[in-house]
Design a protein around this motif. Structure first.
Motif, mmCIF file in Angstrom:
data_model
loop_
_atom_site.group_PDB
_atom_site.id
_atom_site.type_symbol
_atom_site.label_atom_id
_atom_site.label_comp_id
_atom_site.label_asym_id
_atom_site.label_seq_id
_atom_site.Cartn_x
_atom_site.Cartn_y
_atom_site.Cartn_z
ATOM 1 N N PRO B 129 -15.699 -0.937 10.944
ATOM 2 C CA PRO B 129 -17.072 -1.109 10.471
ATOM 3 C C PRO B 129 -17.364 -0.295 9.219
ATOM 4 C CG PRO B 129 -16.988 -0.523 12.809
ATOM 5 C CD PRO B 129 -15.622 -0.320 12.260
ATOM 6 N N ARG B 130 -16.586 0.771 9.001
ATOM 7 C CA ARG B 130 -16.878 1.660 7.889
ATOM 8 C C ARG B 130 -16.105 1.291 6.628
ATOM 9 N NH1 ARG B 130 -15.065 6.822 9.267
ATOM 10 N NH2 ARG B 130 -14.108 6.136 11.199
ATOM 11 N N LEU B 131 -15.286 0.233 6.733
ATOM 12 C CA LEU B 131 -14.431 -0.077 5.586
ATOM 13 C C LEU B 131 -15.238 -0.647 4.427
ATOM 14 C CD1 LEU B 131 -11.161 -1.647 6.974
ATOM 15 C CD2 LEU B 131 -11.384 0.404 5.601
ATOM 16 N N GLY B 132 -15.010 -0.131 3.261
ATOM 17 C CA GLY B 132 -15.714 -0.613 2.072
ATOM 18 C C GLY B 132 -15.073 -1.870 1.531
ATOM 19 N N ARG B 133 -15.699 -2.454 0.525
ATOM 20 C CA ARG B 133 -15.220 -3.689 -0.067
ATOM 21 C C ARG B 133 -13.828 -3.515 -0.672
ATOM 22 N NH1 ARG B 133 -19.399 -7.335 -2.770
ATOM 23 N NH2 ARG B 133 -18.294 -9.319 -2.830
ATOM 24 N N ARG B 134 -13.661 -2.388 -1.358
ATOM 25 C CA ARG B 134 -12.408 -2.159 -2.061
ATOM 26 C C ARG B 134 -11.230 -2.059 -1.109
ATOM 27 N NH1 ARG B 134 -13.123 2.996 -5.126
ATOM 28 N NH2 ARG B 134 -10.887 2.824 -5.436
ATOM 29 N N ALA B 135 -11.502 -1.692 0.117
ATOM 30 C CA ALA B 135 -10.402 -1.478 1.064
ATOM 31 C C ALA B 135 -10.015 -2.759 1.788
ATOM 32 C CB ALA B 135 -10.807 -0.422 2.071
ATOM 33 N N ARG B 136 -10.724 -3.848 1.488
ATOM 34 C CA ARG B 136 -10.511 -5.043 2.300
ATOM 35 C C ARG B 136 -9.102 -5.602 2.177
ATOM 36 N NH1 ARG B 136 -16.044 -8.069 2.463
ATOM 37 N NH2 ARG B 136 -16.732 -6.353 3.747
ATOM 38 N N ARG B 137 -8.628 -5.676 0.917
ATOM 39 C CA ARG B 137 -7.282 -6.207 0.748
ATOM 40 C C ARG B 137 -6.243 -5.267 1.360
ATOM 41 N NH1 ARG B 137 -5.556 -7.915 -5.012
ATOM 42 N NH2 ARG B 137 -4.926 -5.743 -5.145
ATOM 43 N N LYS B 138 -6.513 -4.000 1.270
ATOM 44 C CA LYS B 138 -5.603 -3.034 1.877
ATOM 45 C C LYS B 138 -5.611 -3.206 3.386
ATOM 46 C CE LYS B 138 -5.564 -1.529 -2.321
ATOM 47 N NZ LYS B 138 -5.975 -2.738 -3.054
ATOM 48 N N ARG B 139 -6.797 -3.619 3.901
ATOM 49 C CA ARG B 139 -6.888 -3.808 5.341
ATOM 50 C C ARG B 139 -6.004 -4.974 5.779
ATOM 51 N NH1 ARG B 139 -12.703 -4.763 7.697
ATOM 52 N NH2 ARG B 139 -12.353 -6.648 6.483
ATOM 53 N N ILE B 140 -5.946 -6.035 4.941
ATOM 54 C CA ILE B 140 -5.061 -7.163 5.271
ATOM 55 C C ILE B 140 -3.627 -6.656 5.377
ATOM 56 C CG2 ILE B 140 -4.103 -9.349 4.451
ATOM 57 C CD1 ILE B 140 -6.764 -9.843 3.029
ATOM 58 N N THR B 141 -3.224 -5.839 4.401
ATOM 59 C CA THR B 141 -1.885 -5.262 4.416
ATOM 60 C C THR B 141 -1.664 -4.476 5.701
ATOM 61 O OG1 THR B 141 -2.297 -4.880 2.090
ATOM 62 C CG2 THR B 141 -0.283 -3.974 2.993
ATOM 63 N N PHE B 142 -2.683 -3.702 6.054
ATOM 64 C CA PHE B 142 -2.569 -2.845 7.226
ATOM 65 C C PHE B 142 -2.420 -3.682 8.497
ATOM 66 C CE2 PHE B 142 -4.014 0.156 10.396
ATOM 67 C CZ PHE B 142 -3.429 1.336 9.958
ATOM 68 N N ILE B 143 -3.245 -4.735 8.593
ATOM 69 C CA ILE B 143 -3.173 -5.604 9.783
ATOM 70 C C ILE B 143 -1.815 -6.306 9.828
ATOM 71 C CG2 ILE B 143 -4.133 -7.690 10.856
ATOM 72 C CD1 ILE B 143 -6.887 -6.769 9.780
ATOM 73 N N ALA B 144 -1.347 -6.783 8.668
ATOM 74 C CA ALA B 144 -0.050 -7.466 8.624
ATOM 75 C C ALA B 144 1.068 -6.534 9.079
ATOM 76 C CB ALA B 144 0.230 -7.981 7.214
ATOM 77 N N SER B 145 0.949 -5.267 8.696
ATOM 78 C CA SER B 145 1.950 -4.286 9.122
ATOM 79 C C SER B 145 1.929 -4.141 10.642
ATOM 80 C CB SER B 145 1.665 -2.950 8.439
ATOM 81 O OG SER B 145 2.243 -1.902 9.169
ATOM 82 N N LEU B 146 0.721 -4.117 11.216
ATOM 83 C CA LEU B 146 0.625 -4.036 12.678
ATOM 84 C C LEU B 146 1.234 -5.274 13.317
ATOM 85 C CD1 LEU B 146 -2.955 -2.542 13.173
ATOM 86 C CD2 LEU B 146 -0.764 -1.381 13.381
ATOM 87 N N VAL B 147 0.924 -6.468 12.747
ATOM 88 C CA VAL B 147 1.478 -7.722 13.281
ATOM 89 C C VAL B 147 3.008 -7.644 13.291
ATOM 90 C CG1 VAL B 147 1.812 -10.189 12.786
ATOM 91 C CG2 VAL B 147 -0.478 -9.182 12.663
ATOM 92 N N ALA B 148 3.583 -7.158 12.177
ATOM 93 C CA ALA B 148 5.047 -7.063 12.085
ATOM 94 C C ALA B 148 5.596 -6.123 13.157
ATOM 95 C CB ALA B 148 5.449 -6.576 10.687
ATOM 96 N N HIS B 149 4.934 -4.996 13.359
ATOM 97 C CA HIS B 149 5.418 -4.041 14.365
ATOM 98 C C HIS B 149 5.283 -4.591 15.784
ATOM 99 C CE1 HIS B 149 5.293 -1.146 11.012
ATOM 100 N NE2 HIS B 149 6.203 -0.489 11.715
ATOM 101 N N TYR B 150 4.119 -5.206 16.087
ATOM 102 C CA TYR B 150 3.959 -5.794 17.422
ATOM 103 C C TYR B 150 4.976 -6.911 17.643
ATOM 104 C CZ TYR B 150 -0.306 -3.208 18.518
ATOM 105 O OH TYR B 150 -1.195 -2.212 18.809
ATOM 106 N N SER B 151 5.245 -7.704 16.577
ATOM 107 C CA SER B 151 6.208 -8.803 16.694
ATOM 108 C C SER B 151 7.585 -8.277 17.069
ATOM 109 C CB SER B 151 6.291 -9.579 15.388
ATOM 110 O OG SER B 151 5.042 -10.129 15.090
ATOM 111 N N MET B 152 7.936 -7.137 16.477
ATOM 112 C CA MET B 152 9.228 -6.535 16.793
ATOM 113 C C MET B 152 9.282 -6.173 18.274
ATOM 114 S SD MET B 152 10.888 -3.260 14.891
ATOM 115 C CE MET B 152 9.952 -2.059 15.827
ATOM 116 N N LEU B 153 8.148 -5.711 18.797
ATOM 117 C CA LEU B 153 8.110 -5.365 20.217
ATOM 118 C C LEU B 153 8.172 -6.623 21.078
ATOM 119 C CD1 LEU B 153 5.503 -2.571 19.686
ATOM 120 C CD2 LEU B 153 7.842 -2.230 20.496
#
Lengths: 283, 421
Positions: B129-153
């Motif tokens: 909820p606290r993420l600013g506009r500028r961080a949005r694209r970085k958030r996609i990267t962050f979520i994708a990284s989580l997806v990759a890690h969960y996928s490995m599991l």
């Protein structure tokens, strides 16, 4: 019959490119005349590298017309596609993305050595007209093509890592190299791109192994070393992102990573001979 | 100038969200904590994760330096391996990938990956909820990284499921015979097995024509070949081995071929490698030398004066063809010193010109084609070895593979192509 003249011409142009980059590296940039000579050497290097890429591309096309398949089946074929890929990825980074990277001296010797290696091989004897049954699969193309992109990116990151180590060890040279910040950033980008394709290479190889042999993983020495490569670069990326490694430590990790790449690619072949392990990989 | 990863994560996300990720975010457990908390802290530490990545890499390497066998050193000795040390065997170094300590190390790495990923997911959810506009694209990267890690599991779960509930076995079937599939309530019949060749005589592929039989009813026909397994009711059948039945004694239904080689109109002297009586300027070849475990029959003719060899191979599946290779070199063999001048599949009645040589062939019994095999000849009988695999973990593994590829592609392509300025 493959025309070795094309490959020897590529050896020549890659040699010229490497020499030009060496001259560019050695010349100082204090006086205007030196800067001008340096610029000329840089241009000569880029033009020779582009001609090398054209010659290697023609060799690949020649292979396809003769053998009616992509050069992905045996070791000497992958050496051709790697020499092509190393040169292509280097040029993409150097010429298209950032001209001031000046990594040519540290990357181009790799395709140069590879091209010399493939030019002295007896292609008629080493390259079969027809691939063995297990290799007749579309997965082969994706698998080896991913390996090509991955290894080419790792080769670039290796060249940049060597530059980082040089500028740290010999501060006198630092002025002739790009800023370390820039080198660090580009080395990591190259590793990241390589890691994506190393992952795709491992996974497509695994799917293919399931189709061909009924097992997605068998701890075949080549598979194991590819996993080690993947782990070393996973270490690199995590060390950088969550532990904030940079500079010398990170550069050494990239150097170790590329040593593992080289070993995975051709060290495993003699290792299996030496230890009498059985490997299902022919390249 | 390029803004790299660590800056992406630390400055963009880290600063804006407070503590989504930061370098040196954790420390090794302090002594005040109780032992369970300490274990948790140890396993969620990124230092531990890095150590485990390095340890798995280093120990995987061990298994490529020593020969491996499921039975350890004893198993290797059974195969005639003479070297080896019982001390190394005690540490499981002759079967590294099944050794308890290796499995434990791999398990710890996965637990560490899971805990670190969960921890980061928690941070993402709290910070969202606290993420600013500028961080949005970085958030996609962050979520994708989580997806990759969960996928490995997910892949690891699939592997575990496969190792618990899966099976792998061999099914050896002679042509015309049927066998019940191990662990299944249906049978497979091998109607025909076939080996086919490339023009240069190398094997192109092996084929097993099979029928799936359920309750005495034929329910499915399929041709299994390498890279093309049969899938049925969760089982997969892979072309794995192929051979000629050992009791096969009768001659193969191949017609004899008369051979003459001339150079500038002059017939050349020829010697058969396999039949000493076959020497002269004209030979009648019956193709008796067979290749072990293969229906292929070969004949090698030496032309001593010219330093040439002719390799002729024939197979019952193509009785009207001869695989002809002309090699240059005194020594018999396709090794170092032989150069191939010609390699093609030609008719049994062909006349082939190779340089100054003219190779003439005549089919002495042209009626002996595919449809005309007389009853006097015993049909060759082959067997096929099919690997039977049941792996209920595969769907999870494939799903995880897709998640890993996509996740990492997004993670690393955004900073490379999007964040370069």
């Amino acid at each position: 019959m493959m025309n070795m003249g094309l490959l020897w011409a590529a050896v020549g142009t890659l040699g010229v490119a490497t020499l030009a980059y060496l001259v560019q590296f050695v010349i100082g940039d204090k006086e205007a005349a030196e800067r001008s000579r340096r610029r000329w050497a840089g241009w000569l290097g880029s033009v020779a590298a582009i001609i090398s890429l054209v010659l290697l591309t023609v060799s690949v096309i020649q292979f396809v017309t003769i053998y009616k398949r992509l050069p992905l089946g045996t070791f000497v074929e992958t050496a051709l596609i790697m020499a092509w890929g190393f040169t292509l990825v280097y040029l993409a980074a150097e010429v298209l993305v950032e001209r001031r990277l000046r990594a040519g001296l540290f990357v181009l010797p790799l395709p140069l050595l590879l091209t010399i290696y493939i030019a002295v091989q007896d292609w008629e004897r080493m390259v079969p007209r027809h691939l063995m049954p297990a290799l007749q699969s579309y997965w082969l193309q994706v698998h080896v093509a991913s390996a090509m992109v991955a290894y080419s990116s790792f080769a670039l990151s290796f060249g940049l890592a060597v530059m980082i180590l040089l500028s740290e060890r010999l501060p006198g040279l630092a002025a002739r190299l790009p800023q370390e910040r820039s080198l660090n950033a580009w080395a990591s980008k190259a590793v990241a791109l390589g890691f994506v394709f190393e992952t795709i290479m491992l996974l497509t190889g695994s799917v293919w192994a399931q189709y061909a042999w009924g097992r997605y993983w068998g701890w075949d020495p080549k598979e194991t070393w590819a996993l080690i490569t993947w782990l070393v670069y996973a270490f690199y990326l995590h060390a950088r992102t969550v532990r904030a490694w940079k500079g010398r430590r990170l550069a050494w990790t990239a150097v170790v990573g590329f040593a593992v790449v080289i070993f995975t690619w051709f060290g495993v072949n003699w290792l299996t001979e030496f230890v009498k392990l059985r490997s299902l990989h022919t390249y | 100038m390029a803004r790299d990863y660590e800056e992406l994560y630390q400055r963009e996300i880290g600063r804006q969200t407070g503590a989504l990720v930061s370098a040196n975010e954790d420390h090794l457990p302090s002594p005040e904590l109780n032992s369970l908390d300490r274990l948790h802290a140890l396993l969620t530490s990124t230092s531990t994760a890095l150590f485990l990545i390095g340890a798995v890499a280093a120990t995987s390497l061990l298994g490529t330096l020593l020969p491996q066998h499921p039975g350890g050193l004893e198993g290797l000795r059974g195969q005639g391996y003479e070297a080896g040390s019982p001390l190394l065997d005690a540490f499981g170094l002759y079967d590294v990938y099944r050794a308890p300590w290796f499995v434990l190390l791999l398990g710890l790495l996965m637990v560490s990956a899971l805990l670190c990923t969960l921890k980061r997911t928690g941070r993402l959810l709290r910070a969202c909820p606290r993420l600013g506009r500028r961080a949005r694209r970085k958030r996609i990267t962050f979520i994708a990284s989580l997806v990759a890690h969960y996928s490995m599991l997910v892949v690891m779960v699939g592997i575990l499921l496969g190792s618990v509930a899966g099976l792998s076995d061999m099914l050896y079937l002679p042509e015309g015979e049927m066998a019940t599939v191990p662990g299944a309530d249906f049978s497979v019949r091998l109607d025909r097995a076939e080996e086919r060749y490339n023009p240069d005589g190398s094997v192109r592929d092996w084929y097993s024509y099979v029928t799936v039989v359920e309750d005495g009813q034929d329910v499915k026909e399929y041709v299994i070949e390498v890279n093309h397994p049969l899938q049925h009711r969760g089982f997969a059948f892979y072309q794995s081995e192929f051979g000629l039945m050992p009791d096969q004694t009768g001659p193969l239904p191949l017609s004899p071929v008369r051979l003459q080689v001339t150079q500038d109109g002059q017939p050349l002297q020829m010697i058969s490698m396999f039949d000493a009586s076959q020497t002269g300027e004209e030979l009648d070849l019956v193709f008796t030398a067979s290749v072990p475990d293969s229906p292929k029959k070969i004949e090698v003719i030496v032309l001593p004066e010219e330093g040439l060899q002719l390799w002729l191979s024939r197979y019952p599946t193509l009785p009207d063809k001869v695989g002809l290779r002309v090699l240059e070199g005194e020594a018999v063999g396709m090794g170092e010193d032989a150069e191939t001048l010609f390699a093609e599949e030609v008719d049994t009645t062909a006349t082939v010109t190779v340089g100054r040589l003219v190779i003439e062939m005549e089919d002495l019994d042209p009626d002996l084609g595919v449809e005309m095999i007389p009853e006097a000849f015993e049909q060759p009988r082959f067997w096929s070895g099919l690997r039977v695999v049941k792996n209920p973990g595969l769907p999870l593994i494939w799903l995880g593979f897709m998640g890993m590829s996509l996740g990492w592609a997004v993670v690393f392509s955004l900073p490379i192509f999007g964040g370069a300025k």
